[in-house]
Every structure is written in C-alpha cells, then in structure tokens.
Design a protein around this motif. Sequence first.
Motif, PDB file in Angstrom:
ATOM      1  N   LEU A  15       0.816  -1.212   0.000  1.00 30.24           N
ATOM      2  CA  LEU A  15       0.000   0.000   0.000  1.00 30.24           C
ATOM      3  C   LEU A  15       0.850   1.264   0.000  1.00 30.24           C
ATOM      4  CD1 LEU A  15      -2.763  -0.969   2.584  1.00 30.24           C
ATOM      5  CD2 LEU A  15      -2.990  -0.877   0.102  1.00 30.24           C
ATOM      6  N   SER A  18       1.306   2.698  -3.494  1.00 30.12           N
ATOM      7  CA  SER A  18       0.156   3.003  -4.350  1.00 30.12           C
ATOM      8  C   SER A  18       0.034   4.514  -4.528  1.00 30.12           C
ATOM      9  CB  SER A  18      -1.127   2.447  -3.724  1.00 30.12           C
ATOM     10  OG  SER A  18      -2.214   2.603  -4.601  1.00 30.12           O
ATOM     11  N   LEU A  21      -4.051   6.430  -2.336  1.00 28.14           N
ATOM     12  CA  LEU A  21      -4.569   5.460  -1.372  1.00 28.14           C
ATOM     13  C   LEU A  21      -5.762   6.023  -0.615  1.00 28.14           C
ATOM     14  CD1 LEU A  21      -4.292   2.753   0.163  1.00 28.14           C
ATOM     15  CD2 LEU A  21      -2.779   3.955   1.768  1.00 28.14           C
ATOM     16  N   THR A  60      -2.733  10.442   0.057  1.00 28.06           N
ATOM     17  CA  THR A  60      -3.546   9.620   0.962  1.00 28.06           C
ATOM     18  C   THR A  60      -4.830  10.353   1.340  1.00 28.06           C
ATOM     19  OG1 THR A  60      -1.494   8.722   1.884  1.00 28.06           O
ATOM     20  CG2 THR A  60      -3.524   8.296   3.108  1.00 28.06           C
ATOM     21  N   ARG A 197     -14.104   5.366  -3.480  1.00 24.24           N
ATOM     22  CA  ARG A 197     -12.983   5.009  -4.350  1.00 24.24           C
ATOM     23  C   ARG A 197     -13.066   5.788  -5.673  1.00 24.24           C
ATOM     24  NH1 ARG A 197     -10.157  -0.069  -4.998  1.00 24.24           N
ATOM     25  NH2 ARG A 197     -11.788  -1.154  -3.813  1.00 24.24           N
ATOM     26  N   ALA A 202      -8.989   6.499  -6.183  1.00 29.89           N
ATOM     27  CA  ALA A 202      -8.034   5.664  -5.448  1.00 29.89           C
ATOM     28  C   ALA A 202      -7.503   4.527  -6.313  1.00 29.89           C
ATOM     29  CB  ALA A 202      -8.696   5.091  -4.201  1.00 29.89           C
ATOM     30  N   ALA A 204      -5.779   2.139  -4.682  1.00 31.02           N
ATOM     31  CA  ALA A 204      -5.862   1.048  -3.712  1.00 31.02           C
ATOM     32  C   ALA A 204      -6.653   1.542  -2.511  1.00 31.02           C
ATOM     33  CB  ALA A 204      -4.482   0.569  -3.277  1.00 31.02           C
ATOM     34  N   ASP A 225      -6.122  -4.076  -2.867  1.00 22.93           N
ATOM     35  CA  ASP A 225      -6.630  -3.554  -1.608  1.00 22.93           C
ATOM     36  C   ASP A 225      -6.255  -4.446  -0.428  1.00 22.93           C
ATOM     37  OD1 ASP A 225      -7.929  -1.710  -3.312  1.00 22.93           O
ATOM     38  OD2 ASP A 225      -9.692  -3.005  -3.433  1.00 22.93           O
ATOM     39  N   ARG A 258       4.446   5.561   3.623  1.00 17.64           N
ATOM     40  CA  ARG A 258       4.023   6.344   2.449  1.00 17.64           C
ATOM     41  C   ARG A 258       4.817   7.651   2.352  1.00 17.64           C
ATOM     42  NH1 ARG A 258       0.204   5.092  -0.751  1.00 17.64           N
ATOM     43  NH2 ARG A 258      -0.482   7.204  -1.275  1.00 17.64           N
TER      44      ARG A 258
END
Length: 263
Positions: A15, A18, A21, A60, A197, A202, A204, A225, A258
Amino acid sequence: MTGVEEPAVAAIARLAASPRLLVALDFDGTLSPLEDEPMDARMLPAARDAVDALVAAPGTVVAFVSGRSLVDLRVIAEHGDASRVLLAGSHGAEFWIPGEGVVSHGEDEADVRLRDALRAHAERATAHLEGVWIEPKTFGFGVHTRRADPADAAEANRIVDEIVADEAPHWRRRTGHNIVEFAFRHEGKDSAVAELRERVGATAVLFAGDDVTDEDAIASLGAPDVGVRVGEGASAAAVRVPDIAALAALLTRLAEERTHVLG
C-alpha cells in the motif's frame, strides 16, 4: 517493524507505493471503544494521532465509514468543517466531502413518515424492557441492547422484528455488536467504499472494521486492496489486529512508509 505483525508488514509495503490510497475506517470498535451510551464514543488518542498522520501523508485520503447517521458521526468524530477527512454515514447513504459539505442520496416523504411511525411503534413496544434503547437514524432506527440482560435483549429484537416484518418487510435489516438496525435504504459499506474510491480516484483501498456490517466492505475489496479485521470474529480480511491500539500502530506505520516512499 515495531508494533506491527505479519502479514501486515507485506500489506503495508504494498500500500505504501500506491499512488492514490484511500484509507476507509469504521468508527465504533475500530477507532473508538464501544460505549454503553453511543454518543460518548470518541477516538482513542493513538487512533486520532494515526488518522492525523495519514491525512498528512502524500497521496492519501482518509474516510470514516459508519452506520451512524451523518450528524451523529460528525459529533463523535469531533469533525469540523475544516476537516480533510471524508465521511460516509448511514452505511453510505449520506456523505460529507471537504469543500462540498453534505452530499445525500435523498429520502422520499413517504419513507420518512413510515420511518417515524415505525420508530415510535418500536419505542412504545419495548418501553417496558430495561436497558433497551431505540436510536433514531436518518434512514431508519437501531435497537440497542448493550445495557439489557440477555432475555430482555432477545425479547426486544423479537418484538421489533415482528413490527418491521408486518409494516415494512422491504426494509434492510443489519446486525452488529448489541444492535439490530433497520433502514429503508439499502446501501451498505461496500457501496460506500465503491463510491468513495471512484470519487477520490483511489488506486488502492485499505478498509478496517470490527463488526458484521464491515464484512460487506471487506468482501468487496480487490487485488490491490487490503482488508483489516479488528478483534475476533469470522472475516474475509487478509490482516487481523487484536484491538484499536494495534490498528493505530499499523496505520501509523503505513503513514510513515508512504511518506518515505512517496516523499
């Protein structure tokens, strides 16, 4: 990775990279302990710190996804108009979006009249049962039995089940920790996550929850996910943590990773 167990380590690593997210989190039992008085619920400090860290992390988006009515969710989440956290209340039938405010799927006047009549009927029919409380909700109501003894809890649920079966058999019924919810809308946390989403683009999703209704969202997740189950109970989640503190540690680590990976 201090405070985080396998297989969460691998999930966090995936994650962390990604590009966009969505971290979607149930509230009661996931970020806040369950309370006898539902409106007393508040995030544990470690959970709040983890949420703040994720909001600040690059790429995020954080959302709370709850069965609570949006107005109540905003109170218990101490959610102000300047917040960057998205909200999905009433299992995804109403949203709060930064820069837009409340976004609702609407309600029919006939549904509202039936809601009010059924709620009043349920209140009258269960008034003699100690510890039973009927919670008003935007699209229905909930039967709380956390403070009732098992016999009174079972009787309350039997009574209200019969009322709804007779007067609104098309309503959706959901069970949770010491609560049975009835609603004239049929959205679930799976549809809430799908809508969020798409809205945020998104790549993920991490979804975390502790209850039966959260499994709708967990089961809907795809290959990129990660589903996280907080506590005991059957679950389709790939990751399980024992409690809120452990979830907070996982989320904090995800925010750190992240920030490190995406800069």
